[in-house]
Design an enzyme around this catalytic site. Structure first.
Site, short mmCIF file in Angstrom:
data_model
loop_
_atom_site.label_atom_id
_atom_site.label_comp_id
_atom_site.label_asym_id
_atom_site.label_seq_id
_atom_site.Cartn_x
_atom_site.Cartn_y
_atom_site.Cartn_z
N LYS A 1 10.53 -16.49 -49.54
CA LYS A 1 9.85 -15.26 -49.11
C LYS A 1 10.76 -14.39 -48.24
O LYS A 1 10.65 -13.16 -48.29
CB LYS A 1 8.55 -15.62 -48.39
CG LYS A 1 7.49 -16.32 -49.28
CD LYS A 1 6.99 -15.43 -50.40
CE LYS A 1 5.74 -16.01 -51.07
NZ LYS A 1 5.22 -15.15 -52.15
N TYR B 1 9.67 -22.56 -49.16
CA TYR B 1 8.78 -21.42 -49.37
C TYR B 1 9.22 -20.25 -48.49
O TYR B 1 9.33 -19.10 -48.95
CB TYR B 1 7.35 -21.85 -49.02
CG TYR B 1 6.27 -20.79 -49.17
CD1 TYR B 1 5.77 -20.47 -50.43
CD2 TYR B 1 5.74 -20.14 -48.06
CE1 TYR B 1 4.76 -19.52 -50.57
CE2 TYR B 1 4.74 -19.20 -48.19
CZ TYR B 1 4.25 -18.89 -49.45
OH TYR B 1 3.25 -17.95 -49.58
N SER C 1 -5.49 -16.17 -60.81
CA SER C 1 -6.01 -16.92 -59.66
C SER C 1 -5.82 -16.13 -58.37
O SER C 1 -4.93 -15.27 -58.27
CB SER C 1 -5.26 -18.27 -59.56
OG SER C 1 -5.73 -19.03 -58.47
N1 LIG Z 1 -3.22 -18.12 -50.16
C1 LIG Z 1 -2.54 -17.91 -49.05
O1 LIG Z 1 -2.92 -18.37 -47.96
C2 LIG Z 1 -1.31 -17.03 -49.09
C3 LIG Z 1 -0.76 -16.62 -47.87
C4 LIG Z 1 0.36 -15.84 -47.87
C5 LIG Z 1 0.95 -15.45 -49.06
N2 LIG Z 1 0.41 -15.88 -50.25
C6 LIG Z 1 1.07 -15.43 -51.47
O2 LIG Z 1 0.13 -14.75 -52.25
C7 LIG Z 1 0.49 -14.84 -53.63
C8 LIG Z 1 -0.73 -15.25 -54.41
O3 LIG Z 1 -1.10 -16.55 -53.98
P1 LIG Z 1 -2.57 -17.12 -54.15
O4 LIG Z 1 -2.97 -17.65 -52.85
O5 LIG Z 1 -3.41 -16.12 -54.84
O6 LIG Z 1 -2.22 -18.39 -55.07
P2 LIG Z 1 -2.94 -19.05 -56.32
O7 LIG Z 1 -4.40 -18.86 -56.27
O8 LIG Z 1 -2.37 -20.42 -56.38
O9 LIG Z 1 -2.38 -18.18 -57.54
C9 LIG Z 1 -1.03 -18.21 -57.86
C10 LIG Z 1 -0.83 -17.52 -59.19
O10 LIG Z 1 0.58 -17.63 -59.52
C11 LIG Z 1 0.70 -18.01 -60.87
N3 LIG Z 1 1.91 -18.77 -61.14
C12 LIG Z 1 2.40 -19.82 -60.42
N4 LIG Z 1 3.47 -20.32 -61.04
C13 LIG Z 1 3.66 -19.58 -62.17
C14 LIG Z 1 4.59 -19.63 -63.23
N5 LIG Z 1 5.56 -20.56 -63.29
N6 LIG Z 1 4.51 -18.72 -64.23
C15 LIG Z 1 3.53 -17.78 -64.20
N7 LIG Z 1 2.60 -17.70 -63.24
C16 LIG Z 1 2.67 -18.59 -62.23
C17 LIG Z 1 -0.52 -18.90 -61.11
O11 LIG Z 1 -0.71 -19.00 -62.48
P3 LIG Z 1 -1.82 -19.99 -63.10
O12 LIG Z 1 -3.09 -19.20 -62.89
O13 LIG Z 1 -1.43 -20.14 -64.51
O14 LIG Z 1 -1.74 -21.24 -62.28
C18 LIG Z 1 -1.60 -18.16 -60.34
O15 LIG Z 1 -2.16 -17.16 -61.17
C19 LIG Z 1 1.64 -15.84 -53.69
O16 LIG Z 1 2.86 -15.15 -53.84
C20 LIG Z 1 1.59 -16.55 -52.36
O17 LIG Z 1 2.84 -17.03 -51.96
C21 LIG Z 1 -0.71 -16.64 -50.28
#
Ligand SMILES: NC(=O)c1ccc[n+]([C@@H]2O[C@H](COP(=O)([O-])OP(=O)(O)OC[C@H]3O[C@@H](n4cnc5c(N)ncnc54)[C@H](OP(=O)(O)O)[C@@H]3O)[C@@H](O)[C@H]2O)c1
Length: 227
Positions: free
Chosen positions: A146, A142, A11
């Site tokens: 981080k 969170y 994702s």
């Molecule tokens: N989106 C934002 O605005 C944003 C901003 C700053 C930082 N981030 C950081 O960017 C990173 C990616 O986030 P994203 O926005 O791409 O989020 P996302 O679309 O929700 O994807 C999160 C991913 O983490 C996996 N995951 C969560 N819990 C897990 C577990 N227990 N075991 C294995 N895999 C797990 C999910 O697996 P499943 O596919 O199986 O659910 C998914 O593939 C994160 O570290 C987040 O904190 C995001």
């Protein structure tokens, strides 16, 4: 061609990076949270090695050590979760799961991968957050996870430099992924993904860091929505 271990490839940012790496023929090792997710990733990325570990149980990540390749050019930790809420309201279980997935799982998986990273003089990328630099109200668990991830990265960078490993923290701002949609739902705000950075753009930034010259190690990269 190189070998890249990714978490969160199902994702958002992790999926966008998996697309880029797979598209240019790199060897992928993907960590999926469940057997069902593993089947989906194996179908989406033919040729990839898919391993299963629920990162909410960091010992499962540690247990992957024997199944990793002997050389890894990079480990990219993109998996993450967020539980929004004031400290008065968030219970310990929510704190614990956030710290397990966002902090302890990267620690455990990095430790498992260190021999392969040392063998390849590889890179570790921690997908952090603006909340890892400055904590806002309502984001306590969170932001704590981080901030901890930044500390882990900074210590690891110093310790592993003699082994040729480079460590890069990436701090995205709001990025248009399912996580961001859930954040908007919690905030009660309408969600318009076009306002935020695309996950493909964050992935391109990470790829730039992974491809960079060895003598100019990137350490911290902040990414903010552009105009
Ligand atoms: N989106 C934002 O605005 C944003 C901003 C700053 C930082 N981030 C950081 O960017 C990173 C990616 O986030 P994203 O926005 O791409 O989020 P996302 O679309 O929700 O994807 C999160 C991913 O983490 C996996 N995951 C969560 N819990 C897990 C577990 N227990 N075991 C294995 N895999 C797990 C999910 O697996 P499943 O596919 O199986 O659910 C998914 O593939 C994160 O570290 C987040 O904190 C995001």
């Amino acid at each position: 061609m190189g070998a890249y271990l990714l978490t969160g490839a199902g994702s958002g940012i992790g999926a966008a990076l998996a697309d880029l790496l797979h598209g240019r023929g790199e060897d992928l090792v993907l960590v999926a949270r469940s057997a069902e997710r593993a089947d989906e990733l194996a179908a989406a990325y033919p040729g990839a090695q898919v391993l299963t570990a629920d990162l909410a149980r960091p010992e499962e990540a540690e247990g992957l050590a024997d199944r990793l390749p002997s050389r890894l050019d990079a480990v990219v930790h993109s998996a993450g979760i967020v539980a929004l809420g004031d400290i008065a309201d968030l219970d310990l279980a929510q704190w614990r799961s956030t710290l397990e997935v966002n902090l302890l799982a990267p620690v455990a998986l990095t430790r498992a991968a260190l021999p392969a990273l040392r063998a390849a003089r590889g890179r570790v990328v921690l997908v952090n957050s603006g909340q890892g630099l400055s904590a806002a109200g309502g984001w306590g668990s969170y932001a704590a996870s981080k901030h901890g991830l930044k500390a882990f990265a900074d210590s690891l960078r110093q310790e592993e430099r003699p082994h040729g490993i480079q460590v890069i923290s990436v701090y995205p701002g709001r990025t248009a992924t399912p996580m961001q949609e859930a954040v908007h739902a919690h905030e009660g705000e309408p969600y318009d993904p076009t306002v935020w950075t695309r996950p493909e753009s964050v992935a391109a930034t990470i790829l730039h860091a992974l491809d960079g010259p060895r003598d100019a190690a990137l350490t911290d990269i902040t990414v903010r929505p552009g105009g």
